[in-house]
Design a protein around this motif. Structure first.
Motif, PDB file in Angstrom:
ATOM      1  N   ILE A  68     -24.103 -54.523  73.431  1.00  0.00           N
ATOM      2  CA  ILE A  68     -24.522 -53.535  74.420  1.00  0.00           C
ATOM      3  C   ILE A  68     -26.043 -53.339  74.389  1.00  0.00           C
ATOM      4  CG2 ILE A  68     -24.362 -51.100  75.042  1.00  0.00           C
ATOM      5  CD1 ILE A  68     -21.468 -51.202  73.937  1.00  0.00           C
ATOM      6  N   ARG A  69     -26.617 -53.247  73.178  1.00  0.00           N
ATOM      7  CA  ARG A  69     -28.036 -52.935  73.060  1.00  0.00           C
ATOM      8  C   ARG A  69     -28.924 -54.100  73.459  1.00  0.00           C
ATOM      9  NH1 ARG A  69     -27.031 -50.093  67.591  1.00  0.00           N
ATOM     10  NH2 ARG A  69     -26.940 -52.234  66.839  1.00  0.00           N
ATOM     11  N   VAL A  70     -28.577 -55.292  72.962  1.00  0.00           N
ATOM     12  CA  VAL A  70     -29.495 -56.421  73.114  1.00  0.00           C
ATOM     13  C   VAL A  70     -29.313 -57.124  74.450  1.00  0.00           C
ATOM     14  CG1 VAL A  70     -30.294 -58.548  72.013  1.00  0.00           C
ATOM     15  CG2 VAL A  70     -29.499 -56.674  70.608  1.00  0.00           C
ATOM     16  N   SER A  71     -28.127 -56.953  75.079  1.00  0.00           N
ATOM     17  CA  SER A  71     -27.832 -57.797  76.234  1.00  0.00           C
ATOM     18  C   SER A  71     -28.559 -57.378  77.513  1.00  0.00           C
ATOM     19  CB  SER A  71     -26.325 -57.780  76.497  1.00  0.00           C
ATOM     20  OG  SER A  71     -25.931 -56.471  76.838  1.00  0.00           O
ATOM     21  N   VAL A 123     -22.925 -61.569  83.188  1.00  0.00           N
ATOM     22  CA  VAL A 123     -22.664 -60.401  82.338  1.00  0.00           C
ATOM     23  C   VAL A 123     -22.050 -60.847  81.029  1.00  0.00           C
ATOM     24  CG1 VAL A 123     -21.361 -58.270  82.107  1.00  0.00           C
ATOM     25  CG2 VAL A 123     -22.347 -58.889  84.315  1.00  0.00           C
ATOM     26  N   TRP A 124     -21.006 -61.693  81.131  1.00  0.00           N
ATOM     27  CA  TRP A 124     -20.342 -62.152  79.912  1.00  0.00           C
ATOM     28  C   TRP A 124     -21.292 -62.954  79.049  1.00  0.00           C
ATOM     29  CZ3 TRP A 124     -16.519 -59.369  78.808  1.00  0.00           C
ATOM     30  CH2 TRP A 124     -15.678 -58.865  79.804  1.00  0.00           C
ATOM     31  N   ALA A 125     -22.064 -63.819  79.680  1.00  0.00           N
ATOM     32  CA  ALA A 125     -23.004 -64.641  78.908  1.00  0.00           C
ATOM     33  C   ALA A 125     -24.011 -63.757  78.175  1.00  0.00           C
ATOM     34  CB  ALA A 125     -23.724 -65.616  79.837  1.00  0.00           C
ATOM     35  N   SER A 126     -24.510 -62.708  78.874  1.00  0.00           N
ATOM     36  CA  SER A 126     -25.491 -61.822  78.238  1.00  0.00           C
ATOM     37  C   SER A 126     -24.865 -61.065  77.077  1.00  0.00           C
ATOM     38  CB  SER A 126     -26.034 -60.817  79.248  1.00  0.00           C
ATOM     39  OG  SER A 126     -26.544 -61.481  80.359  1.00  0.00           O
ATOM     40  N   LEU A 127     -23.634 -60.598  77.274  1.00  0.00           N
ATOM     41  CA  LEU A 127     -22.960 -59.865  76.197  1.00  0.00           C
ATOM     42  C   LEU A 127     -22.738 -60.769  74.987  1.00  0.00           C
ATOM     43  CD1 LEU A 127     -20.308 -57.803  78.180  1.00  0.00           C
ATOM     44  CD2 LEU A 127     -22.247 -56.924  76.892  1.00  0.00           C
ATOM     45  N   LEU A 134     -29.425 -68.948  80.603  1.00  0.00           N
ATOM     46  CA  LEU A 134     -28.100 -68.338  80.711  1.00  0.00           C
ATOM     47  C   LEU A 134     -27.508 -68.508  82.108  1.00  0.00           C
ATOM     48  CD1 LEU A 134     -28.146 -64.897  78.859  1.00  0.00           C
ATOM     49  CD2 LEU A 134     -27.007 -67.007  78.232  1.00  0.00           C
ATOM     50  N   VAL A 135     -28.379 -68.577  83.115  1.00  0.00           N
ATOM     51  CA  VAL A 135     -27.886 -68.714  84.485  1.00  0.00           C
ATOM     52  C   VAL A 135     -27.136 -70.029  84.651  1.00  0.00           C
ATOM     53  CG1 VAL A 135     -28.555 -68.822  86.900  1.00  0.00           C
ATOM     54  CG2 VAL A 135     -29.741 -67.285  85.351  1.00  0.00           C
ATOM     55  N   ILE A 136     -27.679 -71.073  84.063  1.00  0.00           N
ATOM     56  CA  ILE A 136     -27.002 -72.374  84.140  1.00  0.00           C
ATOM     57  C   ILE A 136     -25.687 -72.279  83.380  1.00  0.00           C
ATOM     58  CG2 ILE A 136     -27.232 -74.836  83.638  1.00  0.00           C
ATOM     59  CD1 ILE A 136     -30.273 -74.377  83.604  1.00  0.00           C
ATOM     60  N   PHE A 137     -25.779 -71.659  82.196  1.00  0.00           N
ATOM     61  CA  PHE A 137     -24.635 -71.432  81.332  1.00  0.00           C
ATOM     62  C   PHE A 137     -23.544 -70.655  82.087  1.00  0.00           C
ATOM     63  CE2 PHE A 137     -23.212 -68.583  77.732  1.00  0.00           C
ATOM     64  CZ  PHE A 137     -22.492 -69.552  77.073  1.00  0.00           C
ATOM     65  N   ALA A 138     -23.961 -69.710  82.916  1.00  0.00           N
ATOM     66  CA  ALA A 138     -23.007 -68.878  83.660  1.00  0.00           C
ATOM     67  C   ALA A 138     -22.664 -69.481  85.008  1.00  0.00           C
ATOM     68  CB  ALA A 138     -23.577 -67.471  83.839  1.00  0.00           C
TER      69      ALA A 138
END
Lengths: 308, 375
Positions: free
Chosen positions: A20-23, A247-251, A235-239
């Motif tokens: 929650i904090r870092v994402s 959202v999931w990738a960031s979390l 992360l965008v490519i990852f997602a």
């Protein structure tokens, strides 16, 4: 174990709290980049935008005493950098990746230069919403002190997905990103659409930066970002260019980043370098598992210079 | 025609070099009384000078020098540990006429400071790190460092009195000897008060990683640590996190008391103001500064932050008693028997290592009571 210590339960709690904090900065930058890339352009300069947002947000909060004004100014600074990127890329034979790298250096350099007087002072911080009021454990309460920006990011993702899928604006954006020629034939102004998409993406990234300096870790210094902007672009490519997957990738990234310190604090101390590298190992593994040599990445906008 | 031109150019160059050399010879000797008018001094920092940490400690020293008569102080921040160090010093020397230089980061020494010192044998270079070896390094280079772990020992004592959970947290950058020595001294100080106390260590992997430092601080607090301290370049984020979560902290490098008015107990600080003004006085008086300067509380190279409001009278008294012993030189931190945290004996019964003991410089163990490992 005494009452104040959580023991092994601390690890999942830390991963959850870390998620929650870092994402949040990852989330905002990746949503912004998702929007920009959907229009067919890559803005690698978001690392610079993130740092610039962190600096301008902190400075504004310190000077005005209002952290929300800081968030707004950070967003505006971000969209200014985004507009600059779009305007340069609108010129003939300009490579958007090279411009992005130049803007990354410009953004960080400018932020360091202008941010000099704000390293020492303490700016007012964004208030957190105490979702852990029901718990008697101080650790749980602290983990559930959630910043409103995180919630805004969470709400923004499905909104973007819906907007891109069903609204007229979203469809124009996707046409421009999938086939510039078709868009031109239909009479849409490609550069204007991309300008708006990049400016909006920059706004999000700037807001993400203000979270770094105004909430967590909540102070401005020059090593604040340490590459989070670049990670978020990846992360965008990852997602797969899907805002909800962002959202999931960031979390996942936030949680994985918290794993190293959490394990060390419960006493698993061997190999902490490996745990610190967890987010990157994870990315590599998923990228390899999902890539294919036969077709291009699913969901990639066709106009992107890297996939074309 | 062409030849004549080349000859004349060469001779012109020759004359110019000779004149320049003479000029440099006349102007360059820093400790001749004839030059005692204005001493130009250059300070180089590896990061921003108001970082509440390592660089701020040095900048506070530079500020004290600035207040002295007959000096001009130049400062440059954010000089990376690369060839940039040489370039910055070159411009301070050539453009501003600096004759005394303080390259303050550990990694500046080899090869950058050494190269510049060989190139300018008549200027003085004083480096922070304590790395000078006679015979191996040029005579116009000095290196200084402090035994800051004495102040960490005192912080440990104060932390032990403040802790209720008997668990302390230490956020460290890298497991190198200086860092391990601070962790060990802090823990030994705390355990001299109560042997049940443990210190949990989290290594972040680098000197400045704000997000990871905040995560480490939060994890330690979640695990019940109620006094935090650290050894990173800027303790700001850790001290702020501790204050936010309502636990105590002790500082490092400079004073962070203003960042945590409730929870700041004390801290281990550098006293560069004294060291630097002493050096400059020597140079102004025509005395060559010593090549190797090391010391602790007694020599005034380090100091402790004033006690915070939360420090009990018993803690103050205990810490002050030990401090008095440091001041008269009778206290030894590393006195056997000492075991490491794997149960091996590292310092045998009856053996003791004083501060200057070179054996302590290669410390590669964590003392009993520390939760953590160096690999």
């Amino acid at each position: 174990m005494d009452h104040a210590s959580l023991g092994w339960w601390g690890v999942p709690l830390a991963v959850l709290a870390g998620a929650i904090r870092v994402s949040t900065p990852f989330l905002f930058v990746s949503l912004g980049e998702c929007l920009t890339e959907k229009s067919g352009r890559i803005n690698l300069g978001l690392e610079g935008t993130l740092v610039m947002g962190a600096m301008s947000g902190y400075a504004t909060a310190y000077l005005t005493g209002n952290p929300w004004a800081g968030v707004l100014v950070a967003g505006l600074a971000g969209s200014l950098l985004g507009t600059l990127h779009a305007m340069i890329c609108a010129l003939e034979r300009v490579n958007d990746i090279a411009v992005g790298i130049a803007l990354m250096l410009l953004g960080t350099g400018l932020a360091f230069f202008l941010g000099k007087p704000f390293i020492q002072p303490q700016a007012p911080q964004l208030p957190a919403i105490p979702f852990g009021w029901w718990s008697s454990s101080a650790q749980v309460r602290s983990a559930l002190d959630i910043n409103p920006l995180f919630l805004v990011g969470l709400a923004l993702a499905p909104l973007l997905l819906w907007g891109l899928r069903t609204t007229r604006w979203g469809m124009v954006l996707r046409i421009v990103g999938e086939s510039a020629e078709a868009a031109r034939a239909m009479g849409y102004q490609i550069n204007r659409v991309r300008l708006l998409a990049t400016a909006a993406g920059g706004f999000f990234a700037g807001v993400g930066g203000s979270f770094l300096s105004l909430s967590y870790p909540g102070s401005w210094n020059e090593r604040l970002s340490s590459g989070q902007g670049i990670t978020a672009v990846a992360l965008v490519i990852f997602a797969r260019w899907d805002p909800v997957l962002c959202v999931w990738a960031s979390l996942l990234f936030g949680g994985a980043g918290a794993l190293g310190p959490a394990l060390q604090s419960v006493g698993v101390t061997q190999g902490y370098h490996l745990f610190n590298a967890a987010p990157y190992v994870l990315t590599l593994a998923i990228m390899i598992a999902t890539s294919s040599s036969r077709h291009r990445l699913a969901g990639a906008p066709a106009e992107l210079s890297v996939t074309r | 025609m062409g030849n004549a031109l080349r000859f004349s150019r060469r001779s012109v160059l020759k004359t110019m070099t000779a004149a320049g050399g003479l000029g440099a010879l006349g102007a360059g000797l820093p400790w001749t009384p004839a030059m005692a008018k204005t001493l130009v001094i250059g300070f180089l920092y590896v990061g921003p000078r108001d970082d509440y940490g390592y660089n701020q400690a040095h900048a506070e020293g530079a500020a004290a020098v600035k207040a002295m008569p007959g000096v001009k102080v130049l400062e440059e921040e954010k000089v990376p540990e690369t060839i940039d160090v040489e370039n910055s010093m070159e411009s301070m020397i050539n453009l501003d006429g600096a004759s005394l230089l303080f390259p303050t980061s550990f990694g500046y020494f080899d090869p950058y400071v050494l190269k510049e010192a060989k190139k300018h044998p008549d200027l003085t270079f004083l480096h922070c790190g304590g790395l000078w070896t006679p015979g191996k390094h040029p005579a116009n280079v000095g290196s200084y460092f402090g035994y800051i772990d004495e102040a960490e020992y005192l912080s440990g004592i104060v932390a032990a009195y403040a802790s209720k959970s008997k668990k302390l947290g230490f956020v460290a950058a890298k497991p190198i000897p200086q860092v391990l020595r601070n962790i060990n001294s802090f823990t030994l100080g705390a355990r001299s008060v109560d042997p049940a106390i443990t210190t949990a260590v989290v290594f972040t992997g680098d000197w400045s990683m704000p997000v990871k430092e905040a995560e480490a601080a939060n994890s330690l607090i979640d695990q019940g640590a109620d006094v935090l301290t650290c050894h990173v370049d800027s303790p700001k984020v850790i001290v702020e996190t501790a204050e936010k979560r309502g636990v105590f902290c002790t500082g490092y490098h400079a004073s962070q008391a203003t960042l945590a008015p409730k929870g700041y107990l004390t801290g281990a600080e550098w006293n560069w103001a004294k060291v630097y003004t002493d050096f400059v006085k020597m140079v102004q008086g025509g005395i060559k500064p010593p090549n190797l300067v090391r010391g602790g509380l007694k020599e005034g190279i380090i100091k402790t932050s004033p006690y915070g409001a939360a420090v009990s009278d018993a803690a103050r008294k205990h810490a002050d008693d030990v401090k008095a012993k440091f001041m008269d030189g009778s206290f030894v931190i590393y006195k056997g028997p000492i075991k490491d945290n794997k149960g091996n004996s590292v310092i045998a019964e009856g053996k003791s290592h004083g501060q200057t003991d070179i054996a302590l410089e290669s410390m590669n163990w964590l003392v009993e009571g520390v939760t953590g490992s160096i690999s």
